[in-house]
Enzyme design. Structure first.
Site, PDB file in Angstrom:
ATOM      1  N   THR A   1       0.821  -1.207   0.000  1.00 24.13           N
ATOM      2  CA  THR A   1       0.000   0.000   0.000  1.00 24.13           C
ATOM      3  C   THR A   1       0.848   1.247   0.000  1.00 24.13           C
ATOM      4  OG1 THR A   1      -2.180  -0.402   0.890  1.00 24.13           O
ATOM      5  CG2 THR A   1      -1.033   1.325   1.897  1.00 24.13           C
TER       6      THR A   1
ATOM      7  N   ALA B   1       4.533   4.111  -7.704  1.00 26.85           N
ATOM      8  CA  ALA B   1       4.220   2.830  -8.341  1.00 26.85           C
ATOM      9  C   ALA B   1       5.369   2.353  -9.231  1.00 26.85           C
ATOM     10  CB  ALA B   1       2.930   2.938  -9.146  1.00 26.85           C
TER      11      ALA B   1
ATOM     12  N   THR C   1       3.199  -1.313  -4.697  1.00 30.05           N
ATOM     13  CA  THR C   1       2.280  -0.222  -5.030  1.00 30.05           C
ATOM     14  C   THR C   1       1.918  -0.326  -6.496  1.00 30.05           C
ATOM     15  OG1 THR C   1       3.340   1.204  -3.383  1.00 30.05           O
ATOM     16  CG2 THR C   1       2.034   2.306  -5.078  1.00 30.05           C
TER      17      THR C   1
END
Length: 181
Positions: free
Chosen positions: A6, A162, A168
């Site tokens: 996360t 990301a 992520t």
């Protein structure tokens, strides 16, 4: 506490606040089991946004308790956060929860840590989770050097996180709150 799977980032500007989270859920250290989880949500009459990282069940426990504190204190974000932190430190069960939260209203961004701390970042930028350091660095650079909106900053910051963090992904949920005129 090792938070994997996360990234949550929040940015406060003169116009308001934006909070973004990715959708990846990772089982253990290597298996992505879900790509579209909602880790950023609105609460208290859509005036507060919360993003959470850590063990999902623990995060939902804190989410529910925080929502109850918001109701108890009429939507006062800071008071609800401090009161939840007090409970978090005192309660033996809550102290074992492995989760962190970013909570925000139109004028405030706070981090509620896994140790029961309430932290208000000086610059209005906060990030938690595995990609948090990348998202925070990107958000600070964009906030200082561009005229982008809070929403644009969190979206670009999450895209960078990301690219850097395998825990992520780029499936974002973004919530914004504008300061009243």
């Amino acid at each position: 506490m090792q938070l994997r799977g996360t990234t949550i980032v929040a940015v406060r500007t003169e116009a308001g606040v934006a909070v973004a989270g990715d959708g990846q859920v990772t089982l253990g250290q290597a298996i992505a089991v879900k790509h579209t989880a909602r880790k950023v949500r609105r609460m208290y009459k859509d005036k507060v946004v919360i993003g959470f990282a850590g063990a999902t069940a623990d995060a939902f426990t804190l989410f529910e308790r925080f929502e109850a504190k918001l109701e108890e204190f009429g939507g006062n974000l800071v008071r609800a956060s401090v009161e939840l932190a007090k409970d978090w430190r005192k309660d033996k069960y809550l102290r074992r929860l492995e989760a962190m939260m970013i909570v925000a209203d139109a004028g405030n961004v706070l981090i509620l840590s896994g140790t029961g701390d309430v932290i208000e970042p000086d610059d209005g930028v906060a990030a938690i989770g595995s990609g948090g350091p990348y998202a925070m660095a990107a958000a600070r650079a964009l906030l200082r050097n561009t005229e982008l909106s809070a929403r644009e900053i969190v979206e670009k910051s999450m895209a960078i996180a990301a690219e850097m963090c395998v825990y992520t992904n780029d499936q974002l949920v973004v919530e914004t709150l504008e300061k009243p005129a």
